[in-house]
Motif scaffolding. Structure first.
Motif, PDB file in Angstrom:
ATOM      1  N   ASP A  89       0.789  -1.229   0.000  1.00 26.56           N
ATOM      2  CA  ASP A  89       0.000   0.000   0.000  1.00 26.56           C
ATOM      3  C   ASP A  89       0.819   1.277   0.000  1.00 26.56           C
ATOM      4  O   ASP A  89       0.315   2.335  -0.368  1.00 26.56           O
ATOM      5  N   VAL A  90       2.060   1.205   0.480  1.00 21.49           N
ATOM      6  CA  VAL A  90       2.866   2.414   0.668  1.00 21.49           C
ATOM      7  C   VAL A  90       4.298   2.158   0.242  1.00 21.49           C
ATOM      8  O   VAL A  90       4.682   1.031  -0.066  1.00 21.49           O
ATOM      9  N   GLY A  91       5.073   3.199   0.262  1.00 30.49           N
ATOM     10  CA  GLY A  91       6.501   3.064   0.015  1.00 30.49           C
ATOM     11  C   GLY A  91       6.903   3.441  -1.392  1.00 30.49           C
ATOM     12  O   GLY A  91       6.087   3.425  -2.323  1.00 30.49           O
ATOM     13  N   PRO A  92       8.173   3.751  -1.551  1.00 30.79           N
ATOM     14  CA  PRO A  92       8.676   4.195  -2.850  1.00 30.79           C
ATOM     15  C   PRO A  92       8.718   3.084  -3.904  1.00 30.79           C
ATOM     16  O   PRO A  92       8.809   3.372  -5.092  1.00 30.79           O
ATOM     17  N   LEU A  93       8.621   1.833  -3.489  1.00 25.59           N
ATOM     18  CA  LEU A  93       8.690   0.717  -4.434  1.00 25.59           C
ATOM     19  C   LEU A  93       7.320   0.098  -4.723  1.00 25.59           C
ATOM     20  O   LEU A  93       7.229  -0.960  -5.339  1.00 25.59           O
ATOM     21  N   LEU A 136      11.347  -4.897   2.071  1.00 21.36           N
ATOM     22  CA  LEU A 136      11.154  -3.694   1.251  1.00 21.36           C
ATOM     23  C   LEU A 136       9.704  -3.539   0.802  1.00 21.36           C
ATOM     24  O   LEU A 136       9.195  -2.426   0.697  1.00 21.36           O
ATOM     25  N   ALA A 137       9.045  -4.663   0.533  1.00 22.41           N
ATOM     26  CA  ALA A 137       7.647  -4.615   0.108  1.00 22.41           C
ATOM     27  C   ALA A 137       6.751  -4.082   1.225  1.00 22.41           C
ATOM     28  O   ALA A 137       5.691  -3.520   0.956  1.00 22.41           O
ATOM     29  N   GLU A 138       7.162  -4.242   2.456  1.00 22.01           N
ATOM     30  CA  GLU A 138       6.384  -3.750   3.586  1.00 22.01           C
ATOM     31  C   GLU A 138       6.953  -2.454   4.159  1.00 22.01           C
ATOM     32  O   GLU A 138       6.545  -2.010   5.220  1.00 22.01           O
ATOM     33  N   TRP A 139       7.906  -1.852   3.448  1.00 24.03           N
ATOM     34  CA  TRP A 139       8.550  -0.645   3.956  1.00 24.03           C
ATOM     35  C   TRP A 139       7.781   0.584   3.501  1.00 24.03           C
ATOM     36  O   TRP A 139       7.301   0.585   2.361  1.00 24.03           O
ATOM     37  N   PRO A 140       7.631   1.590   4.276  1.00 22.35           N
ATOM     38  CA  PRO A 140       8.129   1.711   5.641  1.00 22.35           C
ATOM     39  C   PRO A 140       7.326   0.834   6.592  1.00 22.35           C
ATOM     40  O   PRO A 140       6.110   0.849   6.566  1.00 22.35           O
ATOM     41  N   VAL A 141       8.055   0.065   7.384  1.00 23.99           N
ATOM     42  CA  VAL A 141       7.452  -0.976   8.217  1.00 23.99           C
ATOM     43  C   VAL A 141       6.389  -0.422   9.144  1.00 23.99           C
ATOM     44  O   VAL A 141       5.338  -1.014   9.310  1.00 23.99           O
ATOM     45  N   GLY A 142       6.616   0.715   9.753  1.00 26.47           N
ATOM     46  CA  GLY A 142       5.638   1.299  10.672  1.00 26.47           C
ATOM     47  C   GLY A 142       4.299   1.574  10.015  1.00 26.47           C
ATOM     48  O   GLY A 142       3.248   1.491  10.646  1.00 26.47           O
ATOM     49  N   ALA A 143       4.299   1.885   8.735  1.00 21.62           N
ATOM     50  CA  ALA A 143       3.062   2.205   8.017  1.00 21.62           C
ATOM     51  C   ALA A 143       2.242   0.964   7.690  1.00 21.62           C
ATOM     52  O   ALA A 143       1.085   1.070   7.301  1.00 21.62           O
TER      53      ALA A 143
END
Length: 189
Positions: free
Chosen positions: A79-83, A133-140
Motif C-alpha cells: 500500500d505504501v513506500g517508494p517501491l 522492502l515490500a512492507e517498507w516503511p514498516v511502521g506504516a
C-alpha cells in the motif's frame, strides 16, 4: 588441596566441535543445528503451503498447482513506500512466481540438509530483504517495530548459520564440504 594438584581438563578438549573457520561448543553447535532445521522448515513449509494450498496461509483454491499465484496477493497488497509501483508490476508474473518458489524450496532444502549454506544464506537473505522492502516503511504497514521485523531477523539468522557452518552438525555439511567440486568452488559450502 593445593591449586597445583587440581587437574582441570581444558574446555577445548571437553566440548568443542571443530568446523572450518569456527570453534563452537557442542551445545552451541547443536543449538545452531536446531535453529537451522527450524528455519529450513519455515522456508520449506511456505513453499509447500503455497504450492499445494494446505489451508494455513494459502487455501486450496489459491494453490499454485490450482492456478493461484504465490506472489500476487502479497505484492499487490503493498500500500505504501517508494517501491509500491515496482512490486505491483511484479505481482503475479510468471518469473516472480518461479523465482520466489524456487528460492523458498532451495533455501528450505539446503537448510534442512545442511548443504550449500552460503548460497542458501545469500538467497534467503535476498528473499527476506525484498519482502521487507515490500512492507517498507514498516511502521506504516502495522508492524510493532519500525525497523527490525521478522524478515530482517530471518536474514540475520541465515547469515549466522552459514558463517558458523551450522550444516556440519546434524546435517550433511561435512560430507558436502569434502566433495571435489565443492573443494574447488568454496562458495558452494
Amino acid at each position: 588441596m593445593s591449586a597445583a594438584s587440581v587437574h582441570h581438563t581444558p574446555v577445548s578438549q571437553l566440548e568443542r566441535v571443530e568446523a572450518p573457520g569456527s570453534m563452537l561448543t557442542k551445545a552451541a553447535a547443536k543449538s545452531l543445528a536446531v535453529l537451522r532445521i527450524g528455519t529450513g522448515f519455515v522456508f520449506l513449509w511456505a513453499f509447500l503451503d503455497k504450492t499445494f494450498g494446505l489451508g494455513y496461509s494459502t487455501p486450496s483454491a489459491k494453490a499454485w498447482i490450482n492456478g493461484g499465484s504465490p506472489t500476487k496477493g502479497f505484492l499487490s497488497s503493498v500500500d505504501v513506500g517508494p517501491l509500491q509501483s515496482a512490486f505491483h508490476a511484479m505481482a503475479g508474473t510468471w518469473w516472480a512466481n518461479w523465482l520466489f518458489m524456487l528460492g523458498m524450496l532451495g533455501v528450505g532444502v539446503a537448510l534442512l540438509a545442511g548443504v550449500g549454506m552460503r548460497i542458501a544464506a545469500a538467497s534467503g537473505a535476498l528473499i527476506m530483504a525484498m519482502m521487507w522492502l515490500a512492507e517498507w516503511p514498516v511502521g506504516a504497514t502495522g508492524s510493532t517495530n519500525p525497523f527490525a521485523d521478522y524478515h530482517l531477523i530471518y536474514a540475520l539468522v541465515l547469515v549466522v548459520l552459514a558463517a558458523a557452518y551450522a550444516g556440519h552438525t546434524w546435517g550433511l555439511g561435512r560430507l558436502w564440504a569434502k566433495l571435489p567440486f565443492v573443494q574447488r568452488n568454496r562458495w558452494l559450502i
